[in-house]
Motif scaffolding. Structure first.
Motif, PDB file in Angstrom:
ATOM      1  N   LEU A  38       0.683  -1.335  -0.042  1.00 56.96           N
ATOM      2  CA  LEU A  38      -0.181  -0.001  -0.058  1.00 56.96           C
ATOM      3  C   LEU A  38       0.965   1.238  -0.019  1.00 56.96           C
ATOM      4  CD1 LEU A  38      -2.666   1.454   0.381  1.00 56.96           C
ATOM      5  CD2 LEU A  38      -2.433   1.181   2.806  1.00 56.96           C
ATOM      6  N   VAL A  39       1.745   1.312   0.768  1.00 57.68           N
ATOM      7  CA  VAL A  39       2.838   2.519   0.996  1.00 57.68           C
ATOM      8  C   VAL A  39       3.400   2.605  -0.173  1.00 57.68           C
ATOM      9  CG1 VAL A  39       4.720   3.504   2.293  1.00 57.68           C
ATOM     10  CG2 VAL A  39       2.731   2.226   3.559  1.00 57.68           C
ATOM     11  N   ALA A  40       3.949   1.694  -0.970  1.00 57.13           N
ATOM     12  CA  ALA A  40       4.575   1.668  -2.356  1.00 57.13           C
ATOM     13  C   ALA A  40       3.576   2.252  -3.337  1.00 57.13           C
ATOM     14  CB  ALA A  40       5.056   0.652  -2.785  1.00 57.13           C
ATOM     15  N   GLU A  41       2.312   1.888  -3.374  1.00 58.88           N
ATOM     16  CA  GLU A  41       1.395   2.619  -4.340  1.00 58.88           C
ATOM     17  C   GLU A  41       1.636   4.100  -4.182  1.00 58.88           C
ATOM     18  OE1 GLU A  41      -2.421   0.894  -4.166  1.00 58.88           O
ATOM     19  OE2 GLU A  41      -1.618  -1.112  -4.620  1.00 58.88           O
ATOM     20  N   LEU A  42       1.317   4.413  -2.647  1.00 61.04           N
ATOM     21  CA  LEU A  42       1.128   5.855  -2.293  1.00 61.04           C
ATOM     22  C   LEU A  42       2.587   6.581  -2.818  1.00 61.04           C
ATOM     23  CD1 LEU A  42      -0.399   5.499   1.026  1.00 61.04           C
ATOM     24  CD2 LEU A  42      -1.303   6.431  -0.868  1.00 61.04           C
ATOM     25  N   LEU A  45       3.444  10.492  -2.698  1.00 63.05           N
ATOM     26  CA  LEU A  45       3.503  10.704  -1.191  1.00 63.05           C
ATOM     27  C   LEU A  45       4.858  10.816  -0.648  1.00 63.05           C
ATOM     28  CD1 LEU A  45       0.846  11.010   0.531  1.00 63.05           C
ATOM     29  CD2 LEU A  45       1.384   8.972   1.446  1.00 63.05           C
ATOM     30  N   ALA A  46       5.026  11.781   0.244  1.00 64.67           N
ATOM     31  CA  ALA A  46       6.425  11.787   1.068  1.00 64.67           C
ATOM     32  C   ALA A  46       6.580  11.084   2.353  1.00 64.67           C
ATOM     33  CB  ALA A  46       6.807  13.503   1.248  1.00 64.67           C
ATOM     34  N   GLY A  47       5.343  10.854   2.824  1.00 66.35           N
ATOM     35  CA  GLY A  47       5.370  10.066   4.249  1.00 66.35           C
ATOM     36  C   GLY A  47       4.267   9.684   4.714  1.00 66.35           C
ATOM     37  N   VAL A  48       4.443   8.713   5.705  1.00 64.21           N
ATOM     38  CA  VAL A  48       3.055   8.162   6.290  1.00 64.21           C
ATOM     39  C   VAL A  48       3.273   8.037   7.738  1.00 64.21           C
ATOM     40  CG1 VAL A  48       2.603   6.829   4.454  1.00 64.21           C
ATOM     41  CG2 VAL A  48       4.201   5.814   5.987  1.00 64.21           C
ATOM     42  N   ASN A  49       1.976   8.116   8.549  1.00 61.09           N
ATOM     43  CA  ASN A  49       2.123   7.865   9.929  1.00 61.09           C
ATOM     44  C   ASN A  49       1.630   6.563  10.118  1.00 61.09           C
ATOM     45  OD1 ASN A  49       2.727  10.430  10.677  1.00 61.09           O
ATOM     46  ND2 ASN A  49       0.872  11.052  11.444  1.00 61.09           N
ATOM     47  N   VAL A  63       7.233  -1.434   9.630  1.00 62.38           N
ATOM     48  CA  VAL A  63       8.234  -0.437   9.249  1.00 62.38           C
ATOM     49  C   VAL A  63       9.473  -0.985   8.296  1.00 62.38           C
ATOM     50  CG1 VAL A  63       9.870   1.272  10.352  1.00 62.38           C
ATOM     51  CG2 VAL A  63       7.666   0.790  11.383  1.00 62.38           C
ATOM     52  N   ALA A  64       9.967  -2.194   8.659  1.00 63.18           N
ATOM     53  CA  ALA A  64      10.884  -2.592   7.986  1.00 63.18           C
ATOM     54  C   ALA A  64      10.394  -3.153   6.470  1.00 63.18           C
ATOM     55  CB  ALA A  64      11.330  -3.943   8.666  1.00 63.18           C
ATOM     56  N   ALA A  65       9.466  -3.552   6.513  1.00 67.03           N
ATOM     57  CA  ALA A  65       9.001  -4.001   5.015  1.00 67.03           C
ATOM     58  C   ALA A  65       8.629  -2.623   4.135  1.00 67.03           C
ATOM     59  CB  ALA A  65       7.265  -4.731   5.250  1.00 67.03           C
ATOM     60  N   ILE A  66       7.981  -1.613   4.969  1.00 69.33           N
ATOM     61  CA  ILE A  66       8.164  -0.289   4.171  1.00 69.33           C
ATOM     62  C   ILE A  66       9.346   0.044   3.587  1.00 69.33           C
ATOM     63  CG2 ILE A  66       7.371   2.076   4.430  1.00 69.33           C
ATOM     64  CD1 ILE A  66       5.142   1.180   6.225  1.00 69.33           C
ATOM     65  N   ARG A  67      10.369   0.270   4.637  1.00 69.00           N
ATOM     66  CA  ARG A  67      11.751   0.607   4.323  1.00 69.00           C
ATOM     67  C   ARG A  67      12.116  -0.291   3.252  1.00 69.00           C
ATOM     68  NH1 ARG A  67      12.318   4.128   4.493  1.00 69.00           N
ATOM     69  NH2 ARG A  67      12.014   4.945   6.476  1.00 69.00           N
ATOM     70  N   LEU A  68      11.887  -1.380   3.163  1.00 67.08           N
ATOM     71  CA  LEU A  68      12.396  -2.220   2.096  1.00 67.08           C
ATOM     72  C   LEU A  68      11.877  -1.936   0.641  1.00 67.08           C
ATOM     73  CD1 LEU A  68      14.653  -4.772   1.561  1.00 67.08           C
ATOM     74  CD2 LEU A  68      12.513  -6.225   1.608  1.00 67.08           C
ATOM     75  N   ARG A  69      10.654  -1.788   0.593  1.00 73.73           N
ATOM     76  CA  ARG A  69       9.971  -1.321  -0.596  1.00 73.73           C
ATOM     77  C   ARG A  69       9.974   0.149  -1.057  1.00 73.73           C
ATOM     78  NH1 ARG A  69       5.474  -4.721  -2.170  1.00 73.73           N
ATOM     79  NH2 ARG A  69       5.206  -3.064  -3.930  1.00 73.73           N
ATOM     80  N   SER A  70       9.969   0.995  -0.214  1.00 79.64           N
ATOM     81  CA  SER A  70       9.935   2.414  -0.199  1.00 79.64           C
ATOM     82  C   SER A  70      11.005   3.104   0.429  1.00 79.64           C
ATOM     83  CB  SER A  70       8.423   2.981  -0.033  1.00 79.64           C
ATOM     84  OG  SER A  70       7.654   2.195  -0.701  1.00 79.64           O
ATOM     85  N   PRO A  71      12.229   2.943  -0.045  1.00 83.63           N
ATOM     86  CA  PRO A  71      13.196   3.643   0.828  1.00 83.63           C
ATOM     87  C   PRO A  71      13.265   5.045   1.265  1.00 83.63           C
ATOM     88  CG  PRO A  71      14.210   2.786  -1.127  1.00 83.63           C
ATOM     89  CD  PRO A  71      12.599   2.185  -1.106  1.00 83.63           C
ATOM     90  N   ALA A  72      12.388   5.770   0.169  1.00 81.99           N
ATOM     91  CA  ALA A  72      12.611   7.077   0.320  1.00 81.99           C
ATOM     92  C   ALA A  72      11.239   7.631   1.211  1.00 81.99           C
ATOM     93  CB  ALA A  72      12.471   7.833  -1.083  1.00 81.99           C
ATOM     94  N   ASP A  87      15.295   1.051  15.194  1.00 77.98           N
ATOM     95  CA  ASP A  87      16.054  -0.051  14.623  1.00 77.98           C
ATOM     96  C   ASP A  87      15.364  -0.801  13.260  1.00 77.98           C
ATOM     97  OD1 ASP A  87      17.744   0.279  16.864  1.00 77.98           O
ATOM     98  OD2 ASP A  87      16.973  -1.140  18.038  1.00 77.98           O
ATOM     99  N   ALA A  88      13.879  -0.622  13.192  1.00 87.20           N
ATOM    100  CA  ALA A  88      13.551  -1.433  12.155  1.00 87.20           C
ATOM    101  C   ALA A  88      13.358  -0.363  10.950  1.00 87.20           C
ATOM    102  CB  ALA A  88      11.959  -1.644  12.447  1.00 87.20           C
ATOM    103  N   GLY A  89      13.956   0.927  11.177  1.00 88.06           N
ATOM    104  CA  GLY A  89      14.001   1.868   9.832  1.00 88.06           C
ATOM    105  C   GLY A  89      12.919   3.052   9.872  1.00 88.06           C
ATOM    106  N   ALA A  90      12.575   3.266  11.186  1.00 87.85           N
ATOM    107  CA  ALA A  90      11.435   4.361  11.127  1.00 87.85           C
ATOM    108  C   ALA A  90      12.262   5.849  11.048  1.00 87.85           C
ATOM    109  CB  ALA A  90      10.745   4.386  12.467  1.00 87.85           C
ATOM    110  N   ASP A  91      11.514   6.778  10.460  1.00 86.90           N
ATOM    111  CA  ASP A  91      12.306   8.040  10.354  1.00 86.90           C
ATOM    112  C   ASP A  91      11.960   9.146  11.375  1.00 86.90           C
ATOM    113  OD1 ASP A  91      13.646   7.735   7.459  1.00 86.90           O
ATOM    114  OD2 ASP A  91      11.560   7.075   7.091  1.00 86.90           O
ATOM    115  N   GLY A  92      10.834   8.747  11.911  1.00 87.12           N
ATOM    116  CA  GLY A  92      10.574   9.901  12.952  1.00 87.12           C
ATOM    117  C   GLY A  92       9.535   9.092  14.021  1.00 87.12           C
TER     118      GLY A  92
END
Length: 261
Positions: free
Chosen positions: A92-96, A101-105, A124-133, A163-168
């Motif tokens: 879903l986040v990859a589609e956004l 889209l710049a960010g998600v909560n 979080v880790a799965a999102i980071r892998l698919r959508s690193p930006a 540790d899982a890759g969150a940005d904020g």
């Protein structure tokens, strides 16, 4: 344009208005805000739905897609990702992300209760892998729901998500200055809080906050303003000032023309 990530690294906290429809998103962008988010409560309430049960998923995703056409950074409140499956959330986040889209909560609660932080960390880790930006703002709901509501518990969850890759880290319900200071100092990630009832943005920044979200405040204030305006009309009181119809119409026409182009 300053990147969305860089907006969290400036001298003053990023003030993020949260919109519940495109008209308000346009108004916030026109007012000069560098980034605009969605509000799950506002989107749900405007459709006559309660918040937090995923019922606003379709409306939120449609609004986020429209908002991505604005000349500002856009972030979306996607509750818990609308799924327990990390792969589905990442998809879903990859589609956004593909829409701009710049960010998600991403919340660490469901049905008003905290969930296992390992589940959220996997998302979080799965999102980071698919959508690193993508800027992943992990929401820590201990104070929001009054469950394990201590600085130590919040920091433990925050470190897990970092540790899982969150940005904020977003900690709604955080209101005590000493708690704010300790959490800001205890996490390497930018701390996001809701608009504070007694502390200004400048004061929050001095405590270490890097982002202040309006949350559902604009929606709730707009509801009150609408009722007050009609009561003034009914009672013969002076009517409140409002942006001219022609100005708002021109803003919408310009947006649609830009979209069509």
């Amino acid at each position: 344009m300053t990147t969305f990530r860089e907006l969290h690294e400036q001298s003053a906290p990023l003030v993020l208005p949260n919109a519940w429809d495109l008209g308000f998103a346009l108004a916030f962008a026109d007012a000069g805000f560098a980034a605009v988010g969605t509000t799950s409560f506002g989107v749900a309430a405007s459709a006559g739905l309660p918040d937090g049960d995923g019922s606003s998923r379709t409306a939120t995703l449609a609004l986020a897609a429209e908002m991505c056409r604005l000349p500002v950074h856009v972030t979306a409140d996607i509750e818990d990702g609308y799924s327990d499956d990390p792969g589905a959330v990442a998809g879903l986040v990859a589609e956004l992300a593909g829409q701009g889209l710049a960010g998600v909560n991403l919340e660490d609660s469901a049905a008003g209760r905290l969930v296992d932080p390992a589940v959220v960390a996997a998302k979080v880790a799965a999102i980071r892998l698919r959508s690193p930006a993508m800027f992943v703002n992990a929401r820590v709901d201990n104070f929001w729901f009054g469950e394990q509501a201590s600085v130590e518990e919040v920091l433990q969850r925050a470190r897990t998500y970092a540790d899982a890759g969150a940005d904020g880290i977003f900690v709604p319900g955080l209101v005590q200055p000493d708690d704010i200071r300790r959490i800001a100092a205890g996490t390497p990630l930018p701390l996001n809080v809701l608009a504070h009832p007694t502390l200004s943005v400048v004061e929050l920044g001095a405590l270490g906050v890097r982002r202040v979200s309006s949350g559902s405040l604009p929606y709730r204030a707009a509801v009150d303003a609408a009722v007050n305006a009609v009561q003034a009309l009914q009672g013969g009181s002076p009517l409140p000032a409002a942006t001219a119809y022609a100005d708002m119409q021109a803003r919408l026409v310009a947006f649609r023309r830009h979209r069509a182009g």
